[in-house]
Design a protein around this motif. Structure first.
Motif, PDB file in Angstrom:
ATOM      1  N   ARG A 157      31.712  56.784  42.285  1.00  0.00           N
ATOM      2  CA  ARG A 157      32.688  57.278  42.114  1.00  0.00           C
ATOM      3  C   ARG A 157      33.211  56.886  40.770  1.00  0.00           C
ATOM      4  NH1 ARG A 157      34.916  57.321  47.712  1.00  0.00           N
ATOM      5  NH2 ARG A 157      36.475  59.933  47.337  1.00  0.00           N
ATOM      6  N   GLN A 158      33.499  57.096  39.381  1.00  0.00           N
ATOM      7  CA  GLN A 158      33.782  56.918  38.128  1.00  0.00           C
ATOM      8  C   GLN A 158      34.989  57.865  37.861  1.00  0.00           C
ATOM      9  OE1 GLN A 158      32.086  54.244  35.969  1.00  0.00           O
ATOM     10  NE2 GLN A 158      34.484  55.064  35.072  1.00  0.00           N
ATOM     11  N   ARG A 159      36.022  57.005  38.530  1.00  0.00           N
ATOM     12  CA  ARG A 159      37.474  58.205  38.352  1.00  0.00           C
ATOM     13  C   ARG A 159      37.490  57.757  36.745  1.00  0.00           C
ATOM     14  NH1 ARG A 159      37.933  55.991  43.356  1.00  0.00           N
ATOM     15  NH2 ARG A 159      38.004  57.709  44.927  1.00  0.00           N
ATOM     16  N   MET A 160      37.552  59.173  35.885  1.00  0.00           N
ATOM     17  CA  MET A 160      39.077  59.089  34.906  1.00  0.00           C
ATOM     18  C   MET A 160      39.925  59.233  34.566  1.00  0.00           C
ATOM     19  SD  MET A 160      35.647  58.010  33.040  1.00  0.00           S
ATOM     20  CE  MET A 160      36.257  57.123  31.741  1.00  0.00           C
ATOM     21  N   ARG A 161      40.727  58.872  33.399  1.00  0.00           N
ATOM     22  CA  ARG A 161      42.027  59.355  33.436  1.00  0.00           C
ATOM     23  C   ARG A 161      42.366  60.294  32.209  1.00  0.00           C
ATOM     24  NH1 ARG A 161      46.576  56.736  35.004  1.00  0.00           N
ATOM     25  NH2 ARG A 161      45.239  54.575  34.996  1.00  0.00           N
ATOM     26  N   ARG A 162      42.575  61.783  33.390  1.00  0.00           N
ATOM     27  CA  ARG A 162      42.960  63.347  32.292  1.00  0.00           C
ATOM     28  C   ARG A 162      44.011  62.648  31.781  1.00  0.00           C
ATOM     29  NH1 ARG A 162      43.523  69.065  34.797  1.00  0.00           N
ATOM     30  NH2 ARG A 162      44.511  70.305  32.340  1.00  0.00           N
ATOM     31  N   ARG A 169      40.155  69.992  32.260  1.00  0.00           N
ATOM     32  CA  ARG A 169      39.977  68.735  33.413  1.00  0.00           C
ATOM     33  C   ARG A 169      38.461  68.184  32.292  1.00  0.00           C
ATOM     34  NH1 ARG A 169      36.318  69.716  36.407  1.00  0.00           N
ATOM     35  NH2 ARG A 169      35.249  67.803  37.245  1.00  0.00           N
ATOM     36  N   ALA A 170      38.063  69.689  31.717  1.00  0.00           N
ATOM     37  CA  ALA A 170      36.777  68.960  30.964  1.00  0.00           C
ATOM     38  C   ALA A 170      36.379  67.726  30.438  1.00  0.00           C
ATOM     39  CB  ALA A 170      36.308  70.332  29.877  1.00  0.00           C
ATOM     40  N   ALA A 171      37.416  67.442  29.836  1.00  0.00           N
ATOM     41  CA  ALA A 171      37.849  66.004  28.720  1.00  0.00           C
ATOM     42  C   ALA A 171      37.078  64.759  29.596  1.00  0.00           C
ATOM     43  CB  ALA A 171      38.558  65.828  28.167  1.00  0.00           C
ATOM     44  N   MET A 172      37.579  65.069  30.934  1.00  0.00           N
ATOM     45  CA  MET A 172      36.843  63.916  31.870  1.00  0.00           C
ATOM     46  C   MET A 172      35.324  63.476  31.918  1.00  0.00           C
ATOM     47  SD  MET A 172      39.883  63.450  34.684  1.00  0.00           S
ATOM     48  CE  MET A 172      39.818  65.250  35.426  1.00  0.00           C
ATOM     49  N   LYS A 173      34.522  64.759  32.086  1.00  0.00           N
ATOM     50  CA  LYS A 173      33.686  65.047  32.264  1.00  0.00           C
ATOM     51  C   LYS A 173      32.591  64.247  30.965  1.00  0.00           C
ATOM     52  CE  LYS A 173      33.478  69.177  32.602  1.00  0.00           C
ATOM     53  NZ  LYS A 173      32.911  70.706  32.546  1.00  0.00           N
ATOM     54  N   LEU A 174      33.359  64.093  29.897  1.00  0.00           N
ATOM     55  CA  LEU A 174      32.887  64.058  28.441  1.00  0.00           C
ATOM     56  C   LEU A 174      33.044  62.699  28.984  1.00  0.00           C
ATOM     57  CD1 LEU A 174      31.259  63.982  25.692  1.00  0.00           C
ATOM     58  CD2 LEU A 174      33.670  64.556  24.656  1.00  0.00           C
ATOM     59  N   GLU A 175      33.741  61.685  29.335  1.00  0.00           N
ATOM     60  CA  GLU A 175      34.310  60.400  28.959  1.00  0.00           C
ATOM     61  C   GLU A 175      33.183  59.889  29.738  1.00  0.00           C
ATOM     62  OE1 GLU A 175      36.549  58.441  27.338  1.00  0.00           O
ATOM     63  OE2 GLU A 175      37.929  60.127  26.434  1.00  0.00           O
ATOM     64  N   GLY A 200      39.043  70.206  25.016  1.00  0.00           N
ATOM     65  CA  GLY A 200      39.412  69.371  25.967  1.00  0.00           C
ATOM     66  C   GLY A 200      38.239  68.278  25.152  1.00  0.00           C
ATOM     67  N   TRP A 201      36.681  68.373  24.904  1.00  0.00           N
ATOM     68  CA  TRP A 201      36.035  67.643  24.157  1.00  0.00           C
ATOM     69  C   TRP A 201      36.115  67.503  22.720  1.00  0.00           C
ATOM     70  CZ3 TRP A 201      29.793  67.769  26.165  1.00  0.00           C
ATOM     71  CH2 TRP A 201      29.929  67.781  27.847  1.00  0.00           C
ATOM     72  N   THR A 202      37.120  68.385  21.888  1.00  0.00           N
ATOM     73  CA  THR A 202      36.879  68.579  20.617  1.00  0.00           C
ATOM     74  C   THR A 202      37.671  67.026  20.795  1.00  0.00           C
ATOM     75  OG1 THR A 202      36.288  70.219  19.745  1.00  0.00           O
ATOM     76  CG2 THR A 202      37.821  69.675  18.773  1.00  0.00           C
ATOM     77  N   ARG A 310      21.936  63.741  35.393  1.00  0.00           N
ATOM     78  CA  ARG A 310      22.930  63.489  36.272  1.00  0.00           C
ATOM     79  C   ARG A 310      24.278  63.963  36.408  1.00  0.00           C
ATOM     80  NH1 ARG A 310      23.650  58.082  36.576  1.00  0.00           N
ATOM     81  NH2 ARG A 310      25.073  59.333  38.412  1.00  0.00           N
ATOM     82  N   GLN A 311      24.026  64.352  38.063  1.00  0.00           N
ATOM     83  CA  GLN A 311      25.175  65.047  38.725  1.00  0.00           C
ATOM     84  C   GLN A 311      26.793  63.791  38.357  1.00  0.00           C
ATOM     85  OE1 GLN A 311      26.219  66.581  42.561  1.00  0.00           O
ATOM     86  NE2 GLN A 311      26.836  68.222  41.501  1.00  0.00           N
ATOM     87  N   LEU A 312      27.490  63.993  37.376  1.00  0.00           N
ATOM     88  CA  LEU A 312      28.201  63.126  37.531  1.00  0.00           C
ATOM     89  C   LEU A 312      29.262  63.155  38.010  1.00  0.00           C
ATOM     90  CD1 LEU A 312      28.933  62.193  33.601  1.00  0.00           C
ATOM     91  CD2 LEU A 312      27.299  61.460  35.405  1.00  0.00           C
ATOM     92  N   TYR A 313      30.692  62.375  38.728  1.00  0.00           N
ATOM     93  CA  TYR A 313      31.844  62.461  39.143  1.00  0.00           C
ATOM     94  C   TYR A 313      32.138  63.363  39.153  1.00  0.00           C
ATOM     95  CZ  TYR A 313      35.771  61.367  42.258  1.00  0.00           C
ATOM     96  OH  TYR A 313      36.872  61.387  42.923  1.00  0.00           O
ATOM     97  N   HIS A 314      32.745  63.418  37.803  1.00  0.00           N
ATOM     98  CA  HIS A 314      33.520  64.849  37.584  1.00  0.00           C
ATOM     99  C   HIS A 314      32.920  66.028  37.332  1.00  0.00           C
ATOM    100  CE1 HIS A 314      36.810  62.288  37.175  1.00  0.00           C
ATOM    101  NE2 HIS A 314      36.112  61.391  36.695  1.00  0.00           N
ATOM    102  N   ASP A 315      31.510  66.174  37.327  1.00  0.00           N
ATOM    103  CA  ASP A 315      30.862  67.405  37.563  1.00  0.00           C
ATOM    104  C   ASP A 315      31.674  68.026  38.835  1.00  0.00           C
ATOM    105  OD1 ASP A 315      29.655  66.972  34.970  1.00  0.00           O
ATOM    106  OD2 ASP A 315      28.134  65.895  35.916  1.00  0.00           O
ATOM    107  N   ARG A 316      30.775  69.616  38.939  1.00  0.00           N
ATOM    108  CA  ARG A 316      31.344  70.198  39.811  1.00  0.00           C
ATOM    109  C   ARG A 316      29.957  70.982  39.920  1.00  0.00           C
ATOM    110  NH1 ARG A 316      37.345  72.475  39.726  1.00  0.00           N
ATOM    111  NH2 ARG A 316      38.535  70.748  39.926  1.00  0.00           N
TER     112      ARG A 316
END
Length: 327
Positions: A157-162, A169-175, A200-202, A310-316
Motif C-alpha cells: 500500500r504505497q500511499r502518496m500525498r496529494r 488524484r491522477a498525480a498520485m498514480k504517476l508518483e 495532474g501528471w504535467t 502492475r495495478q498500483l495502490y492508487h490505480d482503480r
C-alpha cells in the motif's frame, strides 16, 4: 501469499492459475499460491513467502508478546526491514492497532543492528523484507528479498500525498509509478504528456524540473498553461506527432485500452521516446485476456523493452505500465 485490491481477487487468482502456481483464495484481498511465478502478477500489490502462520484471537493485544516469541524463531538471517499490515478491507482495517502492537513486540525483541530503518535503502543494502500480516483469525509472517519485492510498502500500500494544488488524484498514480523505477524524469529532460488536461501528471513532471509538452484539446489549469516549461498542444493525442524524439512518454487517457496500446506502440516503433509511463483503463470483466493483447502490442509491435505491468495502490480499474527503448 499475495495481496491485491478488493474486488480483484479473481483476476489475481486467474493470473496465478495461468502461470501454473496452484492458487487458492485465502479471503478478501488475499490469495496464496504454491510457487512464485517468474513474471510478477499484474494484480498483486505484494507477495511474500510465508514462514509462519498462527491462529489469533479477536483481541490480539494480550497475545502480542507470545506471538512475537514464536515469530522470532523463524525470522530469516541478516539485515531486515520489518513491517506489519492488515488486509485492505473493512474487516482487515479494523485490526490495524493489533498489527502495530505485534510489530512493536517483535521489534523490541530484536537487536537494533538487525533492523534497517531506511526502507528506501533496502534493495541496495541487500536486506530482506519481513511482513507481519494480521488478518481475521490468523497471523502470518513472510519474507521476500527486497530486490525481488513488488513494493517496499507494508502490504504493497504505497500511499502518496496529494498536493493541495493538485488538479486531480491522477498525480498520485504517476508518483507511485516513478517510486518503483530506478530513475525518473529529471531536470532538463523533455516529457510528452498525452491526454494531459487538467494537468495532474504535467504538474508533477514540471516539479521535477522537466520540460513538458502537454497534448490535449481541453484546457490546462491556469498556472500550468502559463508555465515557461510547459508547451500546451491543443490537439488529439492520436493526431500529435513530436518534432523530435523526447525522453519520456507519459499517458493517462480515459480511452479504449487497445487503441491506447496501439498509440503507445507507434511511439515505440518510431523511436519517438526513450521511456514510457502509462495507464491502461480496464472497464471490462475479462481483464487478463485483454492485458495479454496489450503486452503483445507494446512489446512485439511497439518494440518497448523491460515492460512492467502492475495495478498500483492508487490505480482503480486500470493498470500502470512502464518500459524503455534502446537500453
Amino acid at each position: 501469499m499475495w495481496t491485491c485490491r478488493a474486488g480483484f481477487e479473481s483476476h489475481l487468482f486467474e493470473e496465478l492459475a495461468w502461470a501454473g502456481a496452484s492458487p487458492r483464495m485465502l479471503g478478501e484481498v488475499l490469495v496464496e499460491s504454491e510457487t512464485r511465478p517468474s513474471e510478477p502478477p499484474v494484480f498483486a500489490r505484494t507477495g511474500i513467502r510465508v514462514l509462519t502462520s498462527l491462529p489469533s484471537e479477536q483481541n490480539l493485544d494480550p497475545m502480542a508478546g507470545a506471538l512475537a516469541e514464536r515469530i522470532l524463531d523463524t525470522l530469516p538471517k541478516g539485515m531486515l526491514v520489518l513491517q506489519s499490515f492488515t488486509p485492505d478491507s473493512p474487516e482487515g482495517n479494523r485490526l490495524a492497532d493489533e498489527a502495530d502492537a505485534l510489530l512493536e513486540a517483535v521489534r523490541a525483541r530484536l537487536p537494533a543492528d538487525r533492523l534497517l530503518e531506511e526502507t528506501w535503502r533496502a534493495r541496495e543494502a541487500g536486506a530482506t523484507l519481513v511482513e507481519l500480516c494480521v488478518a481475521p483469525g490468523v497471523v502470518m509472517m513472510g519474507e521476500v528479498p527486497a530486490r525481488e519485492a513488488l513494493s517496499l510498502s507494508p502490504g504493497g500500500r504505497q500511499r502518496m500525498r496529494r498536493g493541495a494544488d493538485s488538479p486531480s488524484r491522477a498525480a498520485m498514480k504517476l508518483e507511485e509509478a516513478l517510486v518503483n523505477l530506478p530513475f525518473e524524469p529529471g531536470r532538463g529532460e523533455v516529457c510528452v504528456d498525452l491526454g494531459a488536461a487538467p494537468g495532474g501528471w504535467t504538474q508533477r513532471l514540471v516539479a521535477r524540473g522537466a520540460r513538458v509538452i502537454a497534448v490535449d484539446p481541453a484546457k490546462l489549469m491556469p498556472e500550468l498553461a502559463h508555465h515557461p516549461r510547459v508547451e500546451h498542444v491543443q490537439e488529439s493525442a492520436f493526431a500529435y506527432t513530436p518534432e523530435e524524439p523526447v525522453d519520456w512518454l507519459c499517458c493517462d487517457m480515459a480511452w479504449r485500452p487497445l487503441e491506447v496500446a496501439q498509440l503507445l506502440a507507434k511511439w515505440g516503433r518510431r523511436d519517438w521516446a526513450t521511456h514510457l509511463v502509462a495507464n491502461i483503463k480496464l472497464p471490462m470483466k475479462d481483464k487478463n485476456p485483454l492485458l495479454l493483447r496489450v503486452r503483445h502490442i507494446l512489446t512485439e509491435e511497439g518494440g518497448w523493452q523491460g515492460l512492467t505491468m502492475r495495478q498500483l495502490y492508487h490505480d482503480r480499474d486500470e493498470v500502470t505500465v512502464t518500459a524503455h527503448r534502446g537500453q
